[in-house]
Design a protein around this motif. Structure first.
Motif, PDB file in Angstrom:
ATOM      1  N   ASP A   1      -1.736  35.405  10.974  1.00  0.00           N
ATOM      2  CA  ASP A   1      -0.586  35.802  10.155  1.00  0.00           C
ATOM      3  C   ASP A   1      -0.391  34.837   8.995  1.00  0.00           C
ATOM      4  N   GLU A   2      -0.669  33.563   9.225  1.00  0.00           N
ATOM      5  CA  GLU A   2      -0.537  32.563   8.156  1.00  0.00           C
ATOM      6  C   GLU A   2      -1.511  32.844   7.008  1.00  0.00           C
ATOM      7  N   THR A   3      -2.755  33.110   7.367  1.00  0.00           N
ATOM      8  CA  THR A   3      -3.749  33.436   6.340  1.00  0.00           C
ATOM      9  C   THR A   3      -3.370  34.719   5.623  1.00  0.00           C
ATOM     10  N   TRP A   4      -2.946  35.724   6.365  1.00  0.00           N
ATOM     11  CA  TRP A   4      -2.560  36.993   5.750  1.00  0.00           C
ATOM     12  C   TRP A   4      -1.406  36.789   4.770  1.00  0.00           C
ATOM     13  N   ALA A   5      -0.446  35.955   5.124  1.00  0.00           N
ATOM     14  CA  ALA A   5       0.691  35.677   4.240  1.00  0.00           C
ATOM     15  C   ALA A   5       0.224  34.996   2.948  1.00  0.00           C
ATOM     16  N   GLN A   6      -0.739  34.094   3.061  1.00  0.00           N
ATOM     17  CA  GLN A   6      -1.272  33.430   1.862  1.00  0.00           C
ATOM     18  C   GLN A   6      -2.020  34.423   0.972  1.00  0.00           C
TER      19      GLN A   6
ATOM     20  N   ALA B   1      -8.379  33.472  -0.225  1.00  0.00           N
ATOM     21  CA  ALA B   1      -9.480  34.432  -0.118  1.00  0.00           C
ATOM     22  C   ALA B   1     -10.585  33.899   0.794  1.00  0.00           C
ATOM     23  N   LEU B   2     -10.910  32.623   0.670  1.00  0.00           N
ATOM     24  CA  LEU B   2     -11.945  32.033   1.520  1.00  0.00           C
ATOM     25  C   LEU B   2     -11.507  31.982   2.983  1.00  0.00           C
ATOM     26  N   ALA B   3     -10.233  31.694   3.229  1.00  0.00           N
ATOM     27  CA  ALA B   3      -9.718  31.692   4.607  1.00  0.00           C
ATOM     28  C   ALA B   3      -9.807  33.091   5.207  1.00  0.00           C
ATOM     29  N   LEU B   4      -9.406  34.097   4.443  1.00  0.00           N
ATOM     30  CA  LEU B   4      -9.502  35.481   4.918  1.00  0.00           C
ATOM     31  C   LEU B   4     -10.954  35.840   5.227  1.00  0.00           C
ATOM     32  N   ALA B   5     -11.850  35.460   4.335  1.00  0.00           N
ATOM     33  CA  ALA B   5     -13.270  35.752   4.530  1.00  0.00           C
ATOM     34  C   ALA B   5     -13.794  35.098   5.801  1.00  0.00           C
ATOM     35  N   GLU B   6     -13.453  33.841   6.014  1.00  0.00           N
ATOM     36  CA  GLU B   6     -13.929  33.144   7.211  1.00  0.00           C
ATOM     37  C   GLU B   6     -13.373  33.767   8.486  1.00  0.00           C
ATOM     38  N   GLU B   7     -12.064  33.986   8.512  1.00  0.00           N
ATOM     39  CA  GLU B   7     -11.455  34.535   9.725  1.00  0.00           C
ATOM     40  C   GLU B   7     -11.925  35.960   9.992  1.00  0.00           C
ATOM     41  N   GLY B   8     -12.153  36.726   8.943  1.00  0.00           N
ATOM     42  CA  GLY B   8     -12.639  38.087   9.109  1.00  0.00           C
ATOM     43  C   GLY B   8     -14.103  38.151   9.495  1.00  0.00           C
ATOM     44  N   THR B   9     -14.842  37.089   9.216  1.00  0.00           N
ATOM     45  CA  THR B   9     -16.261  37.027   9.555  1.00  0.00           C
ATOM     46  C   THR B   9     -16.473  36.465  10.954  1.00  0.00           C
ATOM     47  N   ARG B  10     -15.664  35.502  11.318  1.00  0.00           N
ATOM     48  CA  ARG B  10     -15.832  34.816  12.606  1.00  0.00           C
ATOM     49  C   ARG B  10     -15.017  35.484  13.714  1.00  0.00           C
ATOM     50  N   LEU B  11     -15.014  36.792  13.761  1.00  0.00           N
ATOM     51  CA  LEU B  11     -14.215  37.519  14.744  1.00  0.00           C
ATOM     52  C   LEU B  11     -14.549  37.131  16.178  1.00  0.00           C
ATOM     53  N   ALA B  12     -15.792  36.899  16.480  1.00  0.00           N
ATOM     54  CA  ALA B  12     -16.178  36.538  17.839  1.00  0.00           C
ATOM     55  C   ALA B  12     -15.749  35.115  18.199  1.00  0.00           C
ATOM     56  N   ASP B  13     -15.536  34.277  17.200  1.00  0.00           N
ATOM     57  CA  ASP B  13     -15.147  32.883  17.437  1.00  0.00           C
ATOM     58  C   ASP B  13     -13.649  32.717  17.656  1.00  0.00           C
ATOM     59  N   ALA B  14     -12.866  33.671  17.212  1.00  0.00           N
ATOM     60  CA  ALA B  14     -11.408  33.556  17.305  1.00  0.00           C
ATOM     61  C   ALA B  14     -10.848  34.931  17.633  1.00  0.00           C
ATOM     62  N   CYS B  15     -10.407  35.110  18.852  1.00  0.00           N
ATOM     63  CA  CYS B  15     -10.001  36.439  19.300  1.00  0.00           C
ATOM     64  C   CYS B  15      -8.802  36.997  18.533  1.00  0.00           C
ATOM     65  N   HIS B  16      -8.107  36.146  17.812  1.00  0.00           N
ATOM     66  CA  HIS B  16      -6.940  36.638  17.073  1.00  0.00           C
ATOM     67  C   HIS B  16      -7.311  37.312  15.754  1.00  0.00           C
TER      68      HIS B  16
END
Length: 158
Positions: free
Chosen positions: A109-114, A90-105
């Motif tokens: 898929d790995e986080t989504w699978a978890q 959940a924390l990984a999803l939150a970070e990746e979903g928040t830092r959209l400008a920092d990571a264009c992807h």
């Protein structure tokens, strides 16, 4: 830095805040564990630099009985041993979903699978919808942290 604006002192802002609170009930009343909701909200608030929201989520976690250790380690959750695999997802999803400008992807898929491994569709919907909008509002208007008391908004959205 002084607050710039009190959203709820304005007719449109007050209407929006009421509707935003009502929409938040879908998440609050979801099957996603309250602790997970608060951990995710705290982490996103830290990333976004929202003092108001950090204040709310740290105090709500403490009021719910979370240890100071877990609360303090949210900012460094990847380097801590106190979070479950589900909370880490959940924390990984939150970070990746928040830092959209920092990571264009976006969300990997790995986080989504978890996340899929640990949460059902209702839990995922709650995680995806959770907190960034509130951070954006509070940061833009310089809403200060420090005055929140756990439970002070309990009846506002109903």
């Amino acid at each position: 830095m002084e607050p710039r604006f009190t959203l709820t002192d304005n007719e449109i802002g007050a209407k929006f805040a009421k509707r935003f609170g009502t929409a938040s009930l879908a998440i609050i009343q979801s099957p996603l564990e309250k602790v997970t909701q608060e951990l995710v909200s705290l982490r996103v608030s830290q990333i976004n630099g929202c003092g108001w929201c950090v204040d709310i989520h740290t105090k709500d976690l403490a009021a719910a009985g979370e240890s100071a250790l877990r609360i303090n380690l949210v900012a460094a959750w990847r380097e801590a041993s106190v979070f479950t695999e589900a909370e880490q997802a959940a924390l990984a999803l939150a970070e990746e979903g928040t830092r959209l400008a920092d990571a264009c992807h976006g969300v990997s898929d790995e986080t989504w699978a978890q996340v899929r491994k640990h949460y059902d569709d209702d839990g995922i919907a709650a995680l995806v919808a959770l907190v960034n909008a509130a951070n954006r509002l509070a940061v833009i208007v310089h809403q200060k942290g420090g005055a929140y008391e756990p439970g002070m908004f309990a009846g506002l959205a109903s």
